[in-house]
Design an enzyme around this catalytic site. Structure first.
Site, PDB file in Angstrom:
ATOM      1  N   PHE A 145      37.210   0.937  62.036  1.00  0.00           N
ATOM      2  CA  PHE A 145      38.402   0.578  62.823  1.00  0.00           C
ATOM      3  C   PHE A 145      39.071   1.803  63.426  1.00  0.00           C
ATOM      4  CE2 PHE A 145      37.873  -2.496  59.339  1.00  0.00           C
ATOM      5  CZ  PHE A 145      37.616  -3.633  60.082  1.00  0.00           C
ATOM      6  N   GLU A 148      40.176   6.348  68.856  1.00  0.00           N
ATOM      7  CA  GLU A 148      39.967   7.676  69.423  1.00  0.00           C
ATOM      8  C   GLU A 148      41.310   8.403  69.434  1.00  0.00           C
ATOM      9  OE1 GLU A 148      37.639   7.924  72.962  1.00  0.00           O
ATOM     10  OE2 GLU A 148      36.279   6.348  72.274  1.00  0.00           O
ATOM     11  N   CYS A 258      35.511   0.459  73.811  1.00  0.00           N
ATOM     12  CA  CYS A 258      35.517  -0.606  72.793  1.00  0.00           C
ATOM     13  C   CYS A 258      36.139  -1.914  73.282  1.00  0.00           C
ATOM     14  CB  CYS A 258      36.242  -0.111  71.551  1.00  0.00           C
ATOM     15  SG  CYS A 258      35.489   1.376  70.866  1.00  0.00           S
ATOM     16  N   LYS A 321      43.039   6.921  77.495  1.00  0.00           N
ATOM     17  CA  LYS A 321      44.299   7.044  76.758  1.00  0.00           C
ATOM     18  C   LYS A 321      44.489   8.519  76.417  1.00  0.00           C
ATOM     19  CE  LYS A 321      42.834   6.295  72.007  1.00  0.00           C
ATOM     20  NZ  LYS A 321      43.024   5.484  70.811  1.00  0.00           N
ATOM     21  N   ARG A 328      35.305   6.164  79.760  1.00  0.00           N
ATOM     22  CA  ARG A 328      34.567   4.904  79.869  1.00  0.00           C
ATOM     23  C   ARG A 328      35.557   3.774  80.167  1.00  0.00           C
ATOM     24  NH1 ARG A 328      31.542   4.630  74.306  1.00  0.00           N
ATOM     25  NH2 ARG A 328      33.398   5.812  73.724  1.00  0.00           N
TER      26      ARG A 328
HETATM   27  C1  UGA Z   1      40.183   0.490  69.586  1.00  0.00           C
HETATM   28  C2  UGA Z   1      40.886  -0.118  68.353  1.00  0.00           C
HETATM   29  O1  UGA Z   1      42.282   0.150  68.436  1.00  0.00           O
HETATM   30  C3  UGA Z   1      40.333   0.495  67.074  1.00  0.00           C
HETATM   31  O2  UGA Z   1      40.929  -0.125  65.942  1.00  0.00           O
HETATM   32  C4  UGA Z   1      38.811   0.229  67.036  1.00  0.00           C
HETATM   33  O3  UGA Z   1      38.208   0.797  65.886  1.00  0.00           O
HETATM   34  C5  UGA Z   1      38.182   0.870  68.268  1.00  0.00           C
HETATM   35  O4  UGA Z   1      38.761   0.287  69.471  1.00  0.00           O
HETATM   36  C6  UGA Z   1      36.709   0.597  68.227  1.00  0.00           C
HETATM   37  O5  UGA Z   1      36.314  -0.575  68.348  1.00  0.00           O
HETATM   38  O6  UGA Z   1      35.939   1.515  67.974  1.00  0.00           O
HETATM   39  P1  UGA Z   1      40.418   2.788  70.921  1.00  0.00           P
HETATM   40  O7  UGA Z   1      39.418   2.224  71.899  1.00  0.00           O
HETATM   41  O8  UGA Z   1      40.269   4.188  70.444  1.00  0.00           O
HETATM   42  O9  UGA Z   1      40.480   1.873  69.602  1.00  0.00           O
HETATM   43  O10 UGA Z   1      41.815   2.694  71.654  1.00  0.00           O
HETATM   44  P2  UGA Z   1      43.215   1.952  71.459  1.00  0.00           P
HETATM   45  O11 UGA Z   1      44.185   2.865  70.844  1.00  0.00           O
HETATM   46  O12 UGA Z   1      43.012   0.620  70.846  1.00  0.00           O
HETATM   47  O13 UGA Z   1      43.619   1.755  72.987  1.00  0.00           O
HETATM   48  C7  UGA Z   1      42.807   0.953  73.843  1.00  0.00           C
HETATM   49  C8  UGA Z   1      43.393   0.875  75.227  1.00  0.00           C
HETATM   50  O14 UGA Z   1      44.560   0.066  75.219  1.00  0.00           O
HETATM   51  C9  UGA Z   1      43.821   2.212  75.844  1.00  0.00           C
HETATM   52  O15 UGA Z   1      43.370   2.242  77.180  1.00  0.00           O
HETATM   53  C10 UGA Z   1      45.332   2.183  75.759  1.00  0.00           C
HETATM   54  O16 UGA Z   1      45.928   2.940  76.768  1.00  0.00           O
HETATM   55  C11 UGA Z   1      45.603   0.698  75.942  1.00  0.00           C
HETATM   56  N1  UGA Z   1      46.902   0.248  75.389  1.00  0.00           N
HETATM   57  C12 UGA Z   1      47.169   0.368  74.063  1.00  0.00           C
HETATM   58  C13 UGA Z   1      47.842  -0.330  76.244  1.00  0.00           C
HETATM   59  O17 UGA Z   1      47.610  -0.481  77.454  1.00  0.00           O
HETATM   60  N2  UGA Z   1      49.025  -0.758  75.709  1.00  0.00           N
HETATM   61  C14 UGA Z   1      49.315  -0.655  74.393  1.00  0.00           C
HETATM   62  O18 UGA Z   1      50.418  -1.073  73.985  1.00  0.00           O
HETATM   63  C15 UGA Z   1      48.370  -0.047  73.556  1.00  0.00           C
END
Ligand code: UGA
Length: 431
Positions: A145, A148, A258, A321, A328
């Protein structure tokens, strides 16, 4: 314990380094020689805070190789290869997982435990267990879980551990308990379940997070036509503990390796299982997300007039982010490319993601810093909320450029401060 990690990409490299940090002897295996060379020299092949320090401090317990036969010394084998979206379909591409398990088979036997970490369609573990068990080894599924940017701390101190095991297989759980002794000793919750539930925990968690983000972005669309403010709305509903404020930041939406591909693969799998209707809503989650990117392009057109060709647009942020060089499915890079394809001169910068962006989209004019990006620009877009962009001083930026309009694609700036310094500030779903 002696551990092997198959696949030294994002997940595998972090996992291998963290397993060494937890005191295990670890061998990381990958087919990509350049990745193995970098890791062997203690260099991280991608940007991840804390990883270079771990690679350097591994106390001789961490090695990397391209030779799969070296895994025979280990007893626990983590499979951490990628499951990208298949070209031309929504389904996950399982070639790397299948190849990794097939490559392991000649080197495992009784007393070995193969542990899947990759995000896979439900049913994968049951299918692979037959092959693994034919060697006398066992299989468990232990989804990851990590986020990044926080990958090291998420691995060393996870918020939960999930073990998918064959019903009644206490040995697999005991081995995993030994692997994770340190986090378990500090009270990390551990859930032992069957394969299908463990696989589903991972994809449903990502589907929920994506849905939460698209929910607030749908509210942003409503706010835009009613004059409401989506940030205040998120603050207000977030006070309800049942809803919570996290992952309710409206903006250009989610990207990365992801969330987007996982919600698509989940739908594709549900369709194969004859229950596509159960996840039909995820198609809307995806569409809302992609619409936000188009909205920013529309806002630029509103500001500059329909003749975009020749206009200069400054883009601050390219990574999907902050604290990542990963582009990606990045909303920021997507918007920058859409503008470039319309004949706009895009001047973009990012603290870490310039080279990863250049490799994908060469037609953008990459600049080393904010000052370089905004020079001569007609409008400024903030698309990834890196700390240094959130801390920008509007007066200082105003001295570097004659642009006086900023579109805050992450709703992370203080609108009143920018307006007070003579800027036209526009957020997404903000009045
Ligand atoms: C996500 C999950 O949060 C992890 O728990 C999971 O392990 C991982 O995928 C995976 O499957 O390996 P990650 O892709 O690193 O993690 O990024 P997140 O922090 O989830 O953010 C994802 C996207 O959502 C980013 O582009 C971020 O900018 C966006 N985001 C996040 C928003 O637009 N609004 C928010 O309130 C939060």
């Amino acid at each position: 314990m002696r551990i092997s990690v198959i696949g030294c990409g994002y997940l595998g490299a972090v996992h291998a380094a963290c397993m060494a940090e937890l005191g295990h002897d670890v061998i990381g295996v990958d087919v990509d020689q350049s990745k193995i060379d970098a890791l062997s020299e203690g260099r991280a092949p991608f940007f991840e805070p804390g990883l270079p320090e771990l690679l350097k401090a591994e106390h001789g317990r961490l090695r990397f190789t391209t030779d799969i036969s070296e895994v025979s010394h280990a007893r626990v084998h983590f499979v951490a290869v990628g499951t990208p979206q298949t070209e031309g379909s929504n389904a996950a591409d399982m070639r790397f997982v299948d190849a990794a398990v097939d490559a392991l088979l000649p080197h495992i036997g009784p007393g070995h435990l193969v542990v899947g970490k990759s995000t896979v369609p439900v049913g994968t573990a049951a299918r692979l267990a037959e092959k693994v068990e034919a060697t006398g080894a066992e299989l468990a599924w232990n989804p990851e879980f990590l986020r990044e940017g926080f990958a090291v701390s998420d691995t060393l101190t996870p918020d939960r551990l999930v073990y998918g095991v064959r019903r009644g297989d206490d040995r697999a759980s005991e081995v995993l308990d030994e692997v994770y002794r340190r986090p378990l000793s500090t009270g990390t919750p551990r859930i032992v379940t069957d394969y299908a539930t463990a696989e589903l925990v991972k994809v449903s968690a990502n589907a929920f997070l994506a849905t939460k983000i698209s929910f607030i972005n749908a509210m942003a669309e409503i706010a835009e036509v009613t004059g409401a403010d989506v940030t205040t709305l998120a603050d207000a509903i977030g006070h309800d503990a049942r809803i919570g404020r996290r992952f309710l930041n409206a903006g250009v939406g989610f990207g990365g390796g992801c969330l987007p591909k996982d919600i698509r693969a989940f739908q594709a799998r549900a369709e194969e299982l004859g229950v596509g209707h159960a996840l039909a809503f995820l198609d809307h989650v995806d569409r809302i997300n992609v619409r936000r990117r188009a909205r920013v392009v529309e806002m630029v057109t509103e500001e500059l007039g329909s003749e975009l060709k020749g206009a200069i647009v400054a883009v601050l942020g390219l990574a999907f982010k902050p604290d990542s060089d990963d582009v990606r499915d990045s909303p920021a890079l997507d918007i920058a490319s859409q503008l470039a394809l319309r004949g706009v001169k895009v001047q973009a910068t990012d603290p870490e993601a310039i080279e990863t962006s250049r490799a994908r989209v060469p037609l953008i004019d990459y600049r080393p810093n904010t000052r370089g990006a905004v020079e001569g620009a007609d409008i400024v877009l903030l698309l990834t909320e890196w700390r240094e962009f959130r801390a920008l001083n509007p007066a200082e930026v105003g001295a570097w450029t004659s642009a006086r309009t900023i579109i805050d694609g992450r709703n992370c700036l203080d609108a009143s401060q920018w307006r007070a310094n003579g800027w036209k500030y526009r957020g997404l779903g903000r009045s």
